[in-house]
Design a protein around this motif. Structure first.
Motif, PDB file in Angstrom:
ATOM      1  N   ALA A 101      45.505  72.793  57.118  1.00 20.94           N
ATOM      2  CA  ALA A 101      46.492  71.954  58.178  1.00 20.94           C
ATOM      3  C   ALA A 101      46.469  70.475  57.740  1.00 20.94           C
ATOM      4  CB  ALA A 101      45.825  72.147  59.685  1.00 20.94           C
ATOM      5  N   SER A 102      45.681  70.017  57.095  1.00 19.08           N
ATOM      6  CA  SER A 102      45.884  68.679  56.700  1.00 19.08           C
ATOM      7  C   SER A 102      46.368  68.632  55.140  1.00 19.08           C
ATOM      8  CB  SER A 102      44.376  67.846  56.944  1.00 19.08           C
ATOM      9  OG  SER A 102      43.579  68.378  56.129  1.00 19.08           O
ATOM     10  N   ARG A 103      46.121  69.698  54.417  1.00 17.13           N
ATOM     11  CA  ARG A 103      46.294  69.391  53.004  1.00 17.13           C
ATOM     12  C   ARG A 103      47.080  70.662  52.496  1.00 17.13           C
ATOM     13  NH1 ARG A 103      41.632  66.536  49.580  1.00 17.13           N
ATOM     14  NH2 ARG A 103      43.653  66.452  48.179  1.00 17.13           N
ATOM     15  N   ALA A 104      47.725  71.383  53.122  1.00 15.14           N
ATOM     16  CA  ALA A 104      48.205  72.867  52.646  1.00 15.14           C
ATOM     17  C   ALA A 104      49.222  72.434  51.195  1.00 15.14           C
ATOM     18  CB  ALA A 104      49.119  73.264  53.690  1.00 15.14           C
ATOM     19  N   PRO A 105      49.853  71.202  51.188  1.00 12.53           N
ATOM     20  CA  PRO A 105      50.626  71.215  49.939  1.00 12.53           C
ATOM     21  C   PRO A 105      49.572  70.967  48.817  1.00 12.53           C
ATOM     22  CG  PRO A 105      51.761  69.899  51.487  1.00 12.53           C
ATOM     23  CD  PRO A 105      50.324  70.453  52.124  1.00 12.53           C
ATOM     24  N   ASP A 106      48.529  70.427  48.840  1.00 10.87           N
ATOM     25  CA  ASP A 106      47.743  70.217  47.746  1.00 10.87           C
ATOM     26  C   ASP A 106      46.682  71.640  47.225  1.00 10.87           C
ATOM     27  OD1 ASP A 106      48.401  67.638  47.910  1.00 10.87           O
ATOM     28  OD2 ASP A 106      46.664  67.123  49.087  1.00 10.87           O
ATOM     29  N   VAL A 107      47.124  72.767  47.967  1.00 15.61           N
ATOM     30  CA  VAL A 107      46.332  73.790  47.832  1.00 15.61           C
ATOM     31  C   VAL A 107      46.886  74.710  47.137  1.00 15.61           C
ATOM     32  CG1 VAL A 107      44.698  75.706  48.742  1.00 15.61           C
ATOM     33  CG2 VAL A 107      44.823  73.527  49.764  1.00 15.61           C
ATOM     34  N   PRO A 108      46.391  74.919  45.715  1.00 12.41           N
ATOM     35  CA  PRO A 108      47.486  75.997  45.110  1.00 12.41           C
ATOM     36  C   PRO A 108      46.902  77.635  45.115  1.00 12.41           C
ATOM     37  CG  PRO A 108      45.693  75.108  43.593  1.00 12.41           C
ATOM     38  CD  PRO A 108      45.639  74.461  44.883  1.00 12.41           C
ATOM     39  N   LEU A 109      45.548  77.784  45.806  1.00 17.01           N
ATOM     40  CA  LEU A 109      45.145  79.071  46.274  1.00 17.01           C
ATOM     41  C   LEU A 109      43.847  78.737  46.803  1.00 17.01           C
ATOM     42  CD1 LEU A 109      42.649  79.965  44.057  1.00 17.01           C
ATOM     43  CD2 LEU A 109      44.737  79.985  42.420  1.00 17.01           C
ATOM     44  N   VAL A 110      43.249  79.963  47.478  1.00 13.19           N
ATOM     45  CA  VAL A 110      41.784  79.950  48.240  1.00 13.19           C
ATOM     46  C   VAL A 110      41.287  81.117  47.462  1.00 13.19           C
ATOM     47  CG1 VAL A 110      40.588  80.461  50.225  1.00 13.19           C
ATOM     48  CG2 VAL A 110      43.004  79.326  50.357  1.00 13.19           C
ATOM     49  N   LYS A 132      49.011  82.489  57.064  1.00 12.37           N
ATOM     50  CA  LYS A 132      49.722  81.350  57.882  1.00 12.37           C
ATOM     51  C   LYS A 132      50.269  80.112  57.280  1.00 12.37           C
ATOM     52  CE  LYS A 132      47.870  78.243  61.667  1.00 12.37           C
ATOM     53  NZ  LYS A 132      46.423  78.010  62.446  1.00 12.37           N
ATOM     54  N   TYR A 133      49.358  79.951  56.164  1.00  9.33           N
ATOM     55  CA  TYR A 133      49.763  78.824  55.304  1.00  9.33           C
ATOM     56  C   TYR A 133      50.758  79.173  53.992  1.00  9.33           C
ATOM     57  CZ  TYR A 133      47.343  76.068  58.656  1.00  9.33           C
ATOM     58  OH  TYR A 133      46.580  75.208  59.790  1.00  9.33           O
ATOM     59  N   GLY A 134      50.772  80.487  53.943  1.00  6.10           N
ATOM     60  CA  GLY A 134      51.538  80.885  52.535  1.00  6.10           C
ATOM     61  C   GLY A 134      50.748  80.754  51.381  1.00  6.10           C
ATOM     62  N   LYS A 135      49.388  80.690  51.362  1.00  4.45           N
ATOM     63  CA  LYS A 135      48.698  80.231  50.410  1.00  4.45           C
ATOM     64  C   LYS A 135      47.941  81.838  49.466  1.00  4.45           C
ATOM     65  CE  LYS A 135      49.070  76.060  50.510  1.00  4.45           C
ATOM     66  NZ  LYS A 135      50.089  75.580  49.690  1.00  4.45           N
ATOM     67  N   ALA A 160      36.975  76.171  59.332  1.00  6.04           N
ATOM     68  CA  ALA A 160      37.091  74.977  58.245  1.00  6.04           C
ATOM     69  C   ALA A 160      38.219  75.139  57.073  1.00  6.04           C
ATOM     70  CB  ALA A 160      35.723  74.886  57.532  1.00  6.04           C
ATOM     71  N   LEU A 161      38.469  76.231  56.751  1.00  3.48           N
ATOM     72  CA  LEU A 161      39.702  76.527  55.722  1.00  3.48           C
ATOM     73  C   LEU A 161      40.941  76.125  56.681  1.00  3.48           C
ATOM     74  CD1 LEU A 161      40.730  77.571  53.309  1.00  3.48           C
ATOM     75  CD2 LEU A 161      40.722  79.880  54.169  1.00  3.48           C
ATOM     76  N   ASP A 162      40.992  76.604  57.694  1.00  2.00           N
ATOM     77  CA  ASP A 162      42.360  76.393  58.524  1.00  2.00           C
ATOM     78  C   ASP A 162      42.500  74.817  58.958  1.00  2.00           C
ATOM     79  OD1 ASP A 162      44.385  76.113  60.872  1.00  2.00           O
ATOM     80  OD2 ASP A 162      43.669  78.311  61.411  1.00  2.00           O
ATOM     81  N   GLN A 163      41.408  73.972  58.924  1.00  2.00           N
ATOM     82  CA  GLN A 163      41.458  72.690  59.131  1.00  2.00           C
ATOM     83  C   GLN A 163      41.841  72.058  58.038  1.00  2.00           C
ATOM     84  OE1 GLN A 163      37.742  71.115  60.434  1.00  2.00           O
ATOM     85  NE2 GLN A 163      38.738  68.901  61.159  1.00  2.00           N
ATOM     86  N   LEU A 164      41.118  72.344  56.766  1.00  2.00           N
ATOM     87  CA  LEU A 164      41.477  71.805  55.623  1.00  2.00           C
ATOM     88  C   LEU A 164      43.040  72.276  55.453  1.00  2.00           C
ATOM     89  CD1 LEU A 164      40.851  70.478  52.762  1.00  2.00           C
ATOM     90  CD2 LEU A 164      40.334  72.849  52.091  1.00  2.00           C
ATOM     91  N   VAL A 220      36.315  72.550  46.652  1.00  3.68           N
ATOM     92  CA  VAL A 220      35.506  72.263  48.168  1.00  3.68           C
ATOM     93  C   VAL A 220      35.008  73.477  48.579  1.00  3.68           C
ATOM     94  CG1 VAL A 220      36.171  71.826  50.692  1.00  3.68           C
ATOM     95  CG2 VAL A 220      37.208  70.441  48.934  1.00  3.68           C
ATOM     96  N   ASP A 221      33.586  73.373  48.997  1.00  4.69           N
ATOM     97  CA  ASP A 221      32.980  74.598  49.462  1.00  4.69           C
ATOM     98  C   ASP A 221      32.968  74.693  50.925  1.00  4.69           C
ATOM     99  OD1 ASP A 221      32.306  74.919  46.722  1.00  4.69           O
ATOM    100  OD2 ASP A 221      30.273  73.911  46.837  1.00  4.69           O
ATOM    101  N   LEU A 222      33.108  75.828  51.341  1.00  3.63           N
ATOM    102  CA  LEU A 222      33.357  76.029  52.721  1.00  3.63           C
ATOM    103  C   LEU A 222      32.738  77.274  53.368  1.00  3.63           C
ATOM    104  CD1 LEU A 222      37.223  75.439  53.347  1.00  3.63           C
ATOM    105  CD2 LEU A 222      35.370  73.837  53.526  1.00  3.63           C
ATOM    106  N   VAL A 223      31.474  77.641  52.900  1.00  2.00           N
ATOM    107  CA  VAL A 223      30.670  78.531  53.415  1.00  2.00           C
ATOM    108  C   VAL A 223      30.166  78.366  54.914  1.00  2.00           C
ATOM    109  CG1 VAL A 223      28.356  77.451  52.489  1.00  2.00           C
ATOM    110  CG2 VAL A 223      28.718  79.970  52.557  1.00  2.00           C
TER     111      VAL A 223
END
Length: 459
Positions: A173-182, A210-213, A167-171, A143-146
């Motif tokens: 907030a809804s899918r944190a368990p699916d995100v292994p890293l930023v 904030k989301y532990g990523k 946009a990262l915060d919004q992503l 996912v690109d969030l420029v």
């Protein structure tokens, strides 16, 4: 007399070894391009006059790097070359675990082979081609969030590579368990070589915390990004580039690197991180695919060359020349009326092919068509960054990319100002006859990274 700054750009080095170039004719180049399926990657380098296809691994090494190659030790495990490489990397990027790889995409393959997978999503300011491919090959979603300004070629925002933090915060907030890293790419190659500010990276770090990523850098052009921070971001004008790099690194939990870019190597890369458990998994994967962790697919001589190149990469005389000589090309093209991405990036100038060729719809590949014309008319090989590279979705549906650009990537310490002046003439000539450039259709393509081997024919 007082000190003054002269306007003439001079290379901060002397040339003591040269490689002859073979001059070619327009008809010969047209024939060679047709034989290559109208794919510039398929050309023989001897048929190219000015090769601006990529700045990756194409630079000239210094006398000190060549001397370091003679010191290279090829011991399988624990060679002195490894320790010199390790210490040089850690001077700038003091991560706990360092895994050398044969190039950057190998580091990506290892990392996303471990943390990726179906159902996972990896946010980035903008993934470049191999990063996206390795994320998607694992089954994850890239996912690109420029920031919005990053999609506006004529917008002069000084840090158009910034990640859209909201946009990262919004992503998350809804899918944190699916995100292994930023991940954040510095500089943002896909968006025109645009830098990321330290303020933006700090804000990104706060959202990750904030989301532990974990936050990872794709840091291939770290020195150029640091130079832009020094010259554009308030409060950094008097700070050494090396210190800015260390400040960037301190905000991250890990990194991937292609040493073929800013570290001034012809091959190589690495994966680094602080997490012990992740490092163990990646080390095991690296042994399977790259080799023992103290050589990682590289000869000792390559490790030594990179160790020296890293120190040269943050030399401010070199960086001043590097960035100024790139902007010299951009300023000349802009003055001639060629639409280019502004502000100018560090490693390349990007032509807005969609604006220059409005008569070609994106699915007739205006970027690739323009790149082909530059080669035929003047022997200048460039690279499309647009719908050919990024237009095919994971669902198999082709869509226009956000922008259709042509990248003129300048190899480090390779071409002189007269080569760039010639390139300006070629681009300006082609731009004046832009309406004569026809569209292309794709004849063959692989499933992934299609721009490397696809073939084309005129519409």
């Amino acid at each position: 007399m007082r000190d003054i700054t002269y306007s003439t750009i001079i290379e901060p080095f002397r040339i003591h070894s040269v490689e002859p170039m073979r001059m070619t004719s327009r008809s010969e180049r047209a024939e060679r391009l047709a034989e290559a399926g109208r794919n510039l990657f398929g050309l023989h380098v001897d048929d190219v006059l000015i090769d601006l296809l990529t700045d990756s691994g194409t630079g000239a090494m210094s006398n000190e790097q060549w001397a370091a190659i003679q010191r290279g030790n090829e011991g399988y495990a624990g060679a002195p070359s490894w320790y010199r490489f390790r210490d040089s990397v850690r001077e700038l990027f003091p991560f706990e675990h360092l895994l050398p790889t044969h190039q950057g995409r190998a580091a990506e393959k290892i990392l996303f082979g471990v943390v990726g997978g179906p159902g996972k999503v990896v946010p980035n300011n903008t993934h470049f081609d191999t990063t996206r491919a390795n994320v998607e090959f694992s089954g994850a979603e890239a996912v690109d969030l420029v920031i919005p300004e990053g999609h506006e070629p004529r917008n002069r925002h000084p840090f158009k590579g910034n990640l859209d933090v909201a946009a990262l915060d919004q992503l998350l907030a809804s899918r944190a368990p699916d995100v292994p890293l930023v991940m954040v790419t510095i500089t943002n190659n896909s968006g025109g070589g645009q830098p990321v500010s330290l303020a933006n990276l700090r804000a990104t770090r706060e959202v990750c915390d904030k989301y532990g990523k974990p936050l990872f850098l794709d840091a291939c052009r770290f020195a150029e990004n640091a130079w832009f921070i020094k010259t554009r971001e308030e409060g950094y004008a008097d700070k050494p580039v090396a210190d800015i790099v260390r400040e960037l690194a301190a905000l991250a939990d890990g990194m991937t690197m292609s040493a073929k870019k800013d570290p001034l190597g012809n091959i190589g890369g690495w994966l680094a991180m602080n997490d012990d458990a992740l490092a163990e998994e990646c080390r095991t994967m690296g042994i399977l695919t790259e080799g023992f962790p103290t050589y990682g697919g590289l000869a000792g001589r390559d490790l030594d060359a990179i160790a020296v190149g890293l120190r040269e990469a943050v030399d401010e005389d070199y960086l001043r020349y590097r960035i100024r000589s790139t902007s010299y090309l951009g300023e000349a093209l802009e003055k001639a009326g060629v639409p280019v991405v502004v502000p100018f990036g560090g490693h390349a100038i990007f032509i807005d092919a969609r604006e220059l060729l409005p008569h070609l719809p994106p699915l007739q590949y205006p970027g690739h068509a323009l790149a082909c014309a530059l080669y035929v008319e003047g022997g200048v090989r460039s690279c499309e960054i647009g719908t050919v590279m990024f237009g095919m979705g994971t669902d198999g549906v082709e869509r226009p990319a956000p922008m259709d650009l042509v990248r003129l990537a300048i190899p480090r310490r390779t071409y002189t100002q007269s080569h760039i002046d010639y390139t300006i003439e070629v681009v300006t000539h082609v731009a004046k006859h832009a309406e004569e450039i026809g569209g292309l259709r794709m004849v063959t393509q692989p499933k992934r990274l299609r721009h490397f081997t696809a073939t084309f024919e005129p519409v």
